[in-house]
Enzyme design. Structure first.
Site, PDB file in Angstrom:
ATOM      1  CG  HIS A   1       1.847 -18.179  25.802  1.00 15.09           C
ATOM      2  ND1 HIS A   1       0.613 -18.491  26.315  1.00 15.09           N
ATOM      3  CD2 HIS A   1       2.239 -19.267  25.096  1.00 15.09           C
ATOM      4  CE1 HIS A   1       0.278 -19.713  25.938  1.00 15.09           C
ATOM      5  NE2 HIS A   1       1.243 -20.218  25.194  1.00 15.09           N
TER       6      HIS A   1
ATOM      7  CD  GLN B   1       5.613 -26.608  26.792  1.00 12.49           C
ATOM      8  OE1 GLN B   1       6.078 -25.873  25.922  1.00 12.49           O
ATOM      9  NE2 GLN B   1       4.350 -26.997  26.783  1.00 12.49           N
TER      10      GLN B   1
ATOM     11  NE  ARG C   1      -0.715 -32.769  20.987  1.00 12.41           N
ATOM     12  CZ  ARG C   1      -2.047 -32.850  20.853  1.00 12.41           C
ATOM     13  NH1 ARG C   1      -2.805 -31.812  21.128  1.00 12.41           N
ATOM     14  NH2 ARG C   1      -2.609 -33.949  20.418  1.00 12.41           N
TER      15      ARG C   1
ATOM     16  CG  HIS D   1      -2.599 -22.137  23.010  1.00 21.63           C
ATOM     17  ND1 HIS D   1      -2.754 -23.066  23.997  1.00 21.63           N
ATOM     18  CD2 HIS D   1      -1.360 -21.630  23.171  1.00 21.63           C
ATOM     19  CE1 HIS D   1      -1.656 -23.127  24.743  1.00 21.63           C
ATOM     20  NE2 HIS D   1      -0.789 -22.259  24.274  1.00 21.63           N
TER      21      HIS D   1
ATOM     22  CG  HIS E   1       0.788 -19.523  19.105  1.00 21.22           C
ATOM     23  ND1 HIS E   1       2.126 -19.334  19.342  1.00 21.22           N
ATOM     24  CD2 HIS E   1       0.364 -20.478  19.990  1.00 21.22           C
ATOM     25  CE1 HIS E   1       2.508 -20.151  20.317  1.00 21.22           C
ATOM     26  NE2 HIS E   1       1.465 -20.838  20.733  1.00 21.22           N
TER      27      HIS E   1
ATOM     28  CG  ASP F   1       4.705 -21.227  23.623  1.00 21.02           C
ATOM     29  OD1 ASP F   1       4.219 -21.959  24.499  1.00 21.02           O
ATOM     30  OD2 ASP F   1       4.377 -21.307  22.423  1.00 21.02           O
TER      31      ASP F   1
HETATM   32 ZN    ZN Z   1       1.391 -22.196  24.553  1.00 15.82          ZN
END
Ligand code: ZN
Length: 452
Positions: free
Chosen positions: A56, A61, A82, A232, A269, A320
């Site tokens: 993932h 990011q 976020r 997710h 998750h 992630d």
């Molecule tokens: Zn994610």
């Protein structure tokens, strides 16, 4: 080519004096015991283990790491993070995407990840319009994988709503948005490339309505190739509460009751599950995609690993948001969170098993399944994605093979990966990649612009 390893981790455990014959296409052709080093074999300088799949990733990011760690006047949480992440991605265009992803994938290889599932949702230009080539941003991900040598499972994301019940998307989400028709066009345009796996990623039950989810599933099933489905679910308590208010069920239970979750699925998750949901998810054969450094960074909660693993649940690990780029650290955190929550030790191993070995093997097989790539084991027919662990590193020095992964995962070392092979080709040698200087230069120029 042939490799000879004094110690190698096979599906059955550690073995001595192993010769691995690798075909020209990068697959393992034979694995044998040798009584002496064959003359035509390259002797590896350490212990050989399979490379780790990273299930993932949101590559862009990576550039946000370290920029969201200040206290504010209000309570900081996942949702405020976020908002900051949405603001940051306004500045990510195709060139930034490629520069960041290339640096990230190179870091992944050095750390021991040999394949990655890119959960790719940054599709459109900053105004929310498709690029001239609607697959432009995905192509930049592909370019990053090609430059570095990591193997890609590309997971284009379908994102249509801001909340349960089909709520309209927020302005800040305009770069992610598709309807099922435009998504079909994108998905068709991304038709599989050699060496790559194409999957499909309904973002979450927040962002995808039930009828859309059913259509995406059909799209995956209609393909001849095995097409993984990643979603997710249950990362945050608020999401669980909102899903329950909408449907009467928490997200994982909703998926179990309303779709055919099976071995194709990776539920990313799955942090907040009741014991019954954890057993239910385990029984489907799906993979739970755990991202412990990100989950810790975002204050998500603790995955119920003890009950899930007792029910033979499968796991993979993911980077992630990439506040961590290290499979050994992710695995350490999976176990550490259990120890902290349950006030026990060696929670996921039993009867004298090595915690490090149990975790590493579980993440190899779950990761290979979730990415639908023929990896995760030193075995005939698998791709030769291999790591050489540096047994001269102080953390591993003089350790018996049976203890190596415990020392690597639970000890103080963070640079134990010496050499990395992907598909029969060395991409990292003694910790270095041939293009690392050029990749870093481009990344620095990009960060300079982004941070100005
Ligand atoms: Zn994610």
């Amino acid at each position: 080519m042939k490799l000879f390893a004094r110690d190698a981790l096979l599906p059955t455990g550690w073995a001595r004096d192993i010769v691995i014959d690798i075909a020209g296409n990068g697959d393992i052709r034979a694995v044998d015991v040798a009584f002496a080093t064959p003359a035509d074999a390259e002797r590896v300088q350490g212990a050989l283990v399979p490379g780790m799949p990273n299930v993932h990733s949101h590559a862009f990011q990576r550039a946000l790491a370290g920029l969201t760690e200040r206290g504010g006047p209000r309570a900081d949480n996942f949702w405020t993070w976020r908002t900051e992440m949405y603001r940051f991605l306004e500045r990510i265009g195709p060139d930034e995407q490629e520069a960041i992803a290339t640096q990230l994938y190179l870091e992944m290889l050095r750390a021991g990840y040999t394949s990655v599932g890119e959960f790719h949702y940054l599709h459109h230009d900053p105004a929310g319009r498709p690029y001239a080539n609607p697959a432009e941003m995905a192509e930049r991900i592909r370019a990053a994988a090609a430059t570095t040598g990591i193997r890609l499972t590309l997971l284009p994301v379908f994102y249509a709503h801001s909340d349960f019940g089909g709520a309209s998307p927020l302005p800040a989400q305009r770069r992610f948005i598709h309807d099922t028709e435009s998504f079909r066009a994108l998905f068709g345009a991304l038709a599989r490339q050699p060496g790559e796996t194409l999957g499909i990623a309904p973002h979450s039950l927040r962002a995808v309505a039930p009828a859309e989810l059913a259509e995406l599933r059909e799209l995956a099933l209609a393909r001849e190739e095995r097409t993984p489905i990643h979603i997710h679910a249950a990362e945050q308590r608020r999401e669980v509460d909102d899903c329950t208010a909408w449907s009467g069920l928490p997200p994982v239970q909703w998926l179990l009751d309303n779709t055919d979750v099976d071995e194709r699925w990776c539920v990313v998750h799955a942090t907040h599950m009741e014991a019954k949901e954890a057993r239910g998810l385990a029984a489907t054969g799906a993979v739970a995609g755990l991202c412990p450094t990100t989950e810790a960074d975002l204050g998500d909660g603790v995955f119920p690993a003890a009950g899930y693993r007792a029910a033979r649940g499968r796991i993979g690990i993911g980077g992630d948001s990439h506040v961590g780029v290290d499979p050994l650290l992710e695995l350490r955190l999976v176990e550490a969170a259990q120890r902290l929550a349950l006030e026990k030790r060696n929670v996921l191993a039993r009867d004298g098993e090595s915690s490090g070995l149990v975790l590493y093997q579980a993440a190899l097989s779950g990761g290979a399944q979730a990415l639908a790539q023929p990896v995760g084991a030193i075995a005939v027919g698998r791709r030769a994605d291999l790591l050489v662990l540096d047994c001269d590193d102080p953390a591993l020095a003089e350790q018996a093979p049976a203890n190596l992964l415990d020392a690597a995962i639970f000890g103080p070392a963070r640079h134990v990966v010496r050499d990395v092979m992907v598909a029969g080709r060395w991409v990292i040698g003694e910790g270095h990649h041939a293009d690392e200087e050029a990749v870093l230069t481009r990344y620095r120029q990009t960060m300079k612009r982004l941070l100005a």
